[in-house]
Design an enzyme around this catalytic site. Structure first.
Site, PDB file in Angstrom:
ATOM      1  CE1 TYR A   1      -2.882   8.356   6.421  1.00  0.00           C
ATOM      2  CE2 TYR A   1      -4.199   7.266   8.090  1.00  0.00           C
ATOM      3  CZ  TYR A   1      -3.297   7.202   7.053  1.00  0.00           C
ATOM      4  OH  TYR A   1      -2.808   5.992   6.643  1.00  0.00           O
ATOM      5  CB  ILE A   2      -6.980   8.673   3.791  1.00  0.00           C
ATOM      6  CG1 ILE A   2      -5.856   7.749   4.297  1.00  0.00           C
ATOM      7  CG2 ILE A   2      -7.136   8.538   2.282  1.00  0.00           C
ATOM      8  CD1 ILE A   2      -6.089   6.272   4.085  1.00  0.00           C
TER       9      ILE A   2
ATOM     10  CB  CYS B   1       3.470   6.698   2.578  1.00  0.00           C
ATOM     11  SG  CYS B   1       3.116   5.147   3.396  1.00  0.00           S
TER      12      CYS B   1
ATOM     13  CE  LYS C   1       0.515  10.861   2.435  1.00  0.00           C
ATOM     14  NZ  LYS C   1      -0.106  10.218   3.568  1.00  0.00           N
TER      15      LYS C   1
ATOM     16  CB  THR D   1      -0.915  -0.004   1.242  1.00  0.00           C
ATOM     17  OG1 THR D   1      -1.690  -1.198   1.216  1.00  0.00           O
ATOM     18  CG2 THR D   1      -1.829   1.199   1.264  1.00  0.00           C
ATOM     19  CB  CYS D   2       3.684   2.302   2.140  1.00  0.00           C
ATOM     20  SG  CYS D   2       4.648   3.765   2.489  1.00  0.00           S
TER      21      CYS D   2
ATOM     22  CD  GLU E   1      12.430  30.865  17.619  1.00  0.00           C
ATOM     23  OE1 GLU E   1      13.253  31.177  18.491  1.00  0.00           O
ATOM     24  OE2 GLU E   1      12.248  31.541  16.576  1.00  0.00           O
TER      25      GLU E   1
ATOM     26  CG  HIS F   1      15.274  33.658  16.434  1.00  0.00           C
ATOM     27  ND1 HIS F   1      13.924  33.668  16.703  1.00  0.00           N
ATOM     28  CD2 HIS F   1      15.590  34.890  15.967  1.00  0.00           C
ATOM     29  CE1 HIS F   1      13.450  34.880  16.434  1.00  0.00           C
ATOM     30  NE2 HIS F   1      14.431  35.626  15.986  1.00  0.00           N
TER      31      HIS F   1
ATOM     32  CD  GLU G   1      -2.434  12.219   4.428  1.00  0.00           C
ATOM     33  OE1 GLU G   1      -1.511  12.258   5.255  1.00  0.00           O
ATOM     34  OE2 GLU G   1      -2.702  11.190   3.764  1.00  0.00           O
TER      35      GLU G   1
HETATM   36  C1  LIG Z   1      -3.809   6.645   1.047  1.00  0.00           C
HETATM   37  C2  LIG Z   1      -2.895   6.142   2.128  1.00  0.00           C
HETATM   38  C3  LIG Z   1      -1.896   6.956   2.614  1.00  0.00           C
HETATM   39  C4  LIG Z   1      -1.037   6.502   3.597  1.00  0.00           C
HETATM   40  N1  LIG Z   1      -0.073   7.356   4.057  1.00  0.00           N
HETATM   41  C5  LIG Z   1       0.767   6.943   5.018  1.00  0.00           C
HETATM   42  C6  LIG Z   1       1.805   7.800   5.475  1.00  0.00           C
HETATM   43  O1  LIG Z   1       1.941   8.939   5.027  1.00  0.00           O
HETATM   44  N2  LIG Z   1       2.647   7.346   6.435  1.00  0.00           N
HETATM   45  C7  LIG Z   1       2.519   6.080   6.957  1.00  0.00           C
HETATM   46  O2  LIG Z   1       3.328   5.708   7.822  1.00  0.00           O
HETATM   47  N3  LIG Z   1       1.537   5.251   6.552  1.00  0.00           N
HETATM   48  C8  LIG Z   1       0.677   5.650   5.586  1.00  0.00           C
HETATM   49  N4  LIG Z   1      -0.306   4.800   5.145  1.00  0.00           N
HETATM   50  C9  LIG Z   1      -0.453   3.484   5.798  1.00  0.00           C
HETATM   51  C10 LIG Z   1       0.548   2.479   5.245  1.00  0.00           C
HETATM   52  O3  LIG Z   1       0.437   2.429   3.845  1.00  0.00           O
HETATM   53  C11 LIG Z   1       0.277   1.109   5.845  1.00  0.00           C
HETATM   54  O4  LIG Z   1       0.268   1.213   7.252  1.00  0.00           O
HETATM   55  C12 LIG Z   1       1.338   0.101   5.444  1.00  0.00           C
HETATM   56  O5  LIG Z   1       1.403  -0.035   4.049  1.00  0.00           O
HETATM   57  C13 LIG Z   1       1.032  -1.271   6.078  1.00  0.00           C
HETATM   58  O6  LIG Z   1       1.975  -2.211   5.655  1.00  0.00           O
HETATM   59  P1  LIG Z   1       1.588  -3.752   5.624  1.00  0.00           P
HETATM   60  O7  LIG Z   1       2.851  -4.490   5.315  1.00  0.00           O
HETATM   61  O8  LIG Z   1       0.842  -4.122   6.819  1.00  0.00           O
HETATM   62  O9  LIG Z   1       0.551  -3.902   4.413  1.00  0.00           O
HETATM   63  P2  LIG Z   1       0.643  -3.459   2.894  1.00  0.00           P
HETATM   64  O10 LIG Z   1       1.701  -2.469   2.662  1.00  0.00           O
HETATM   65  O11 LIG Z   1      -0.746  -3.090   2.509  1.00  0.00           O
HETATM   66  O12 LIG Z   1       1.069  -4.778   2.141  1.00  0.00           O
HETATM   67  C14 LIG Z   1       0.221  -5.898   2.036  1.00  0.00           C
HETATM   68  C15 LIG Z   1       0.612  -6.646   0.780  1.00  0.00           C
HETATM   69  O13 LIG Z   1       0.031  -7.946   0.816  1.00  0.00           O
HETATM   70  C16 LIG Z   1      -0.397  -8.302  -0.489  1.00  0.00           C
HETATM   71  N5  LIG Z   1      -1.403  -9.348  -0.327  1.00  0.00           N
HETATM   72  C17 LIG Z   1      -2.617  -9.245   0.276  1.00  0.00           C
HETATM   73  N6  LIG Z   1      -3.221 -10.453   0.296  1.00  0.00           N
HETATM   74  C18 LIG Z   1      -2.362 -11.331  -0.276  1.00  0.00           C
HETATM   75  C19 LIG Z   1      -2.406 -12.745  -0.526  1.00  0.00           C
HETATM   76  N7  LIG Z   1      -3.462 -13.473  -0.146  1.00  0.00           N
HETATM   77  N8  LIG Z   1      -1.355 -13.315  -1.164  1.00  0.00           N
HETATM   78  C20 LIG Z   1      -0.264 -12.595  -1.549  1.00  0.00           C
HETATM   79  N9  LIG Z   1      -0.165 -11.244  -1.318  1.00  0.00           N
HETATM   80  C21 LIG Z   1      -1.207 -10.639  -0.677  1.00  0.00           C
HETATM   81  C22 LIG Z   1      -0.923  -6.995  -1.055  1.00  0.00           C
HETATM   82  O14 LIG Z   1      -0.960  -7.007  -2.471  1.00  0.00           O
HETATM   83  C23 LIG Z   1       0.100  -5.997  -0.493  1.00  0.00           C
HETATM   84  O15 LIG Z   1       1.173  -5.798  -1.388  1.00  0.00           O
HETATM   85  C24 LIG Z   1      -1.167   5.201   4.124  1.00  0.00           C
HETATM   86  C25 LIG Z   1      -2.185   4.360   3.634  1.00  0.00           C
HETATM   87  C26 LIG Z   1      -3.026   4.821   2.649  1.00  0.00           C
HETATM   88  C27 LIG Z   1      -4.108   3.919   2.130  1.00  0.00           C
END
Ligand SMILES: Cc1cc2nc3c(=O)[nH]c(=O)nc-3n(C[C@H](O)[C@H](O)[C@H](O)COP(=O)(O)OP(=O)(O)OC[C@H]3O[C@@H](n4cnc5c(N)ncnc54)[C@H](O)[C@@H]3O)c2cc1C
Length: 446
Positions: free
Chosen positions: A176-177, A47, A50, A41-42, A436, A431, A180
Site C-alpha cells: 500500500y505504501i 497516515c 501521506k 509514525t502515523c 448504492e 441515488h 500510494e
Molecule cells: C507511509 C505510511 C503510511 C501509513 N498510512 C496509514 C494509514 O493511512 N492508515 C493507517 O491506519 N495506518 C497507516 N500507517 C501505519 C501506521 O502508521 C502504524 O500502524 C501506526 O503508527 C503504529 O502505531 P504504533 O504505536 O505501533 O507505532 P508508532 O506510531 O510507529 O510509534 C512508535 C514510537 O516509538 C518511538 N520509539 C521507538 N523506539 C523507542 C525507544 N527505544 N525509546 C523511546 N521511544 C521509542 C518512536 O519514535 C515512535 O514515536 C502508515 C505507515 C506508514 C509508514
C-alpha cells in the site's frame, strides 16, 4: 510503593499514547518515553502527511475534470515548498496536541531512547525507572532489500521531507505504501514508474483489487512494471533490473515492507520471546512471555494500522487497570489504500473466503463514475461482495474508486454485525452515488 510507576510505556506513537492516556485516566501512575516526536509514525511519517500529500496530488485531475463542467481554470501550477511548509506546520501542531493530551491526563513524560533492563525496569540515558507493568509500543521501521547501491535510494521516512521534487521517480514495491506514493508522485506531475517483483499489486488483498488498481493507475499515467526486480542502484540513480534492463531516475524509493522495532531494546534479556522477523510475540491480551511486559501496535506485527494500535492500547488499559480483561479483536478490520484511485476493503478476500467456506457467492460491478461522463476520462470504479454460500452472510466487501475509504466505513459496520446478502438487498440505495451499488448488486459473478 514498590515501583516508581504502575505502567511505563516505551514509544509515544498511536498505540503507546492511547494506552498511557487511558490508563492514567483510570487512575494508574503512568510514564512514557519517546525518543523522537509524539504521535509516532502515523502523525509524523505515515497516515496524516501521506493523506495531505494525496489530497495535493489529486487536484491535478480535479482541474482537468472541472473543464468538462464548464470551468476555465488557466494553467494550474504547483509549488512543493508551500505544501511542505503547510504540512510541517500542521504536523508540529499535532505533536503538541499529543503531548498536551498526555500531560493533561497526568502521564509523566521522559524524552530519550528507553531500553528494558529487566522485567520491571526501564532505562533512559543511564537512569533507571521501575514499573509494575512495562508496555513496548515502539512501532516499526522501513526495510530495504540488501542490494548494491541501496544507500542511493530513500524510504517513506525521507519522502515526507524532500527538498525538491524529482522529474523522474522509481517506486519499488507493490504494497500500500508503494502504490500510494506512486499515485502521489504521478499526481504531482512526476514521471513515475512503479516496479514490483510480483504478478499483481497489493498482495494479501483480494486479487481483483490489485489487478483493477494496476489498470487504473496505468490509465492515469503511472508506468506499472510487474515482475520487475531491481538488483543495483548506481550513484546517478540509474537502476539495473534482473531482466537486464536499466533506467535512470532522479529519485529511487523503496517501499518494500517494514520490520518491528525491537533491535537492542533489551527484550530478550528480560525474557521476552521474539518471532523470527523480530516481532514481539504476544497472547490475545497483548501479554509477552515475560508476564509483566506487554506489547501493542506494529511492534507485534499483527494488523499494522493506526486504529488497531489505538484499539489495542484501550483494550490493554481495560485489562490492566479497568478490571475488565479484554482480548484483542482483529476480525473485520476495514482499511483503505489512499492510492489514486482509492482502494478499500473489509472482511475476507475471495481467495480466503473460498478456502474457509468452500461454497461462496461473488458479486462484482464495474462502471464509469457519473462525474466522468461529461468528459473524456474513462476511469472505472470496481466493487465486489463475497458471500458465504451457506449462511448467506456478507463476509467481504471490496472497492476501487473515489472515496472508497469513506464508503467502506459504513459497510464495515454491516459486515461486523454479520449482515446477510438479503439484508444488503433490502437496504434502499442513496441515488445517485457509487455507494448504492453495494446494495444493488444482483448478478452472481461466481
Ligand atoms: C507511509 C505510511 C503510511 C501509513 N498510512 C496509514 C494509514 O493511512 N492508515 C493507517 O491506519 N495506518 C497507516 N500507517 C501505519 C501506521 O502508521 C502504524 O500502524 C501506526 O503508527 C503504529 O502505531 P504504533 O504505536 O505501533 O507505532 P508508532 O506510531 O510507529 O510509534 C512508535 C514510537 O516509538 C518511538 N520509539 C521507538 N523506539 C523507542 C525507544 N527505544 N525509546 C523511546 N521511544 C521509542 C518512536 O519514535 C515512535 O514515536 C502508515 C505507515 C506508514 C509508514
Amino acid at each position: 510503593m514498590k515501583y516508581d510507576y504502575d505502567l511505563f510505556t516505551i514509544g509515544g506513537g498511536s498505540g503507546g499514547v492511547r494506552a498511557s492516556r487511558v490508563s492514567a485516566t483510570m487512575g494508574a501512575r503512568v510514564a512514557i518515553a519517546e525518543s523522537d516526536r509524539f504521535g509516532g509514525t502515523c502523525v509524523n511519517v505515515g497516515c496524516i502527511p501521506k493523506k495531505l500529500f494525496s489530497y495535493a496530488a489529486h487536484f491535478r485531475e480535479d482541474f482537468e475534470v472541472a473543464r468538462s463542467f464548464g470551468w476555465t481554470t488557466g494553467e494550474p501550477r504547483f509549488d512543493w515548498p508551500t505544501l511542505l511548509a503547510n504540512k510541517n506546520r500542521e504536523i508540529a501542531r499535532l505533536n503538541g496536541i499529543y503531548e498536551k493530551l498526555l500531560r493533561d491526563a497526568g502521564v509523566a513524560i521522559h524524552r530519550g531512547r528507553a531500553t528494558v533492563r529487566d522485567a520491571h525496569t526501564v532505562e533512559i540515558d543511564g537512569k533507571a525507572f521501575t514499573a509494575q507493568h512495562i508496555l513496548v509500543a515502539t512501532g516499526s521501521w522501513p526495510q530495504v532489500p540488501a542490494i548494491v547501491g541501496r544507500e542511493h535510494a530513500i524510504t517513506s521516512n525521507e519522502a515526507f521531507f524532500l527538498e525538491r521534487l524529482p522529474q523522474r521517480a522509481l517506486l519499488v514495491g507493490g504494497g500500500y505504501i508503494a502504490v500510494e506514493f506512486a499515485s502521489i508522485f504521478n499526481g504531482l506531475g512526476i514521471e513515475t514508474t512503479l516496479a514490483y517483483r510480483g504478478t499483481h499489486l497489493l498482495r494479501g488483498f483480494d486479487a481483483d483489487l490489485g489487478s483493477h488498481l494496476g489498470e487504473e493507475m496505468a490509465r492515469k499515467g503511472v508506468r506499472v512494471r510487474l515482475q520487475a526486480n531491481p538488483i543495483r542502484v548506481h550513484a546517478d540513480r540509474s537502476v539495473d533490473f534482473a531482466d537486464g534492463t536499466s533506467s535512470r531516475y532522479d529519485l529511487v524509493m523503496f517501499a518494500t515492507g517494514r520490520k518491528p522495532n525491537t533491535a537492542s531494546l533489551g527484550l530478550e534479556g528480560a525474557g521476552v520471546a521474539l518471532a523470527e522477523d523480530g516481532a514481539v510475540v504476544v497472547d490475545a491480551y497483548s501479554r509477552t512471555s515475560a508476564g509483566s511486559i506487554w506489547a501493542i501496535g506494529d511492534v507485534t506485527n499483527r494488523v499494522n494500522l493506526t486504529p488497531v494500535a489505538t484499539a489495542e492500547g484501550m483494550w490493554l488499559a481495560r485489562t490492566l487497570f479497568g478490571n475488565q480483561p479484554t482480548p484483542v479483536d482483529h476480525e473485520n478490520v476495514a482499511t483503505a489504500v489512499f492510492s489514486d484511485p482509492n482502494v478499500s476493503t473489509v472482511g475476507l478476500s475471495e481467495e480466503v473466503a473460498r478456502e474457509r467456506f468452500g461454497a461462496i457467492d461473488v458479486y462484482k460491478a464495474s462502471f464509469r463514475a457519473l462525474k466522468h461522463t461529461l468528459g473524456e476520462r474513462q476511469d472505472r470504479t470496481f466493487m465486489k461482495l463475497v458471500v458465504d454460500g451457506s449462511s448467506q452472510r456478507v463476509v467481504g466487501a471490496h472497492m476501487v474508486g473515489p472515496d472508497a475509504g469513506e464508503i467502506m466505513q459504513g459497510i464495515a459496520v454491516a459486515v461486523k454485525l454479520g449482515a446477510t446478502k438479503a439484508q444488503f438487498d433490502a437496504t434502499i440505495g442513496i441515488h445517485p452515488t457509487a455507494a448504492e451499488e453495494f446494495v444493488t448488486m444482483r448478478n452472481k459473478a461466481a
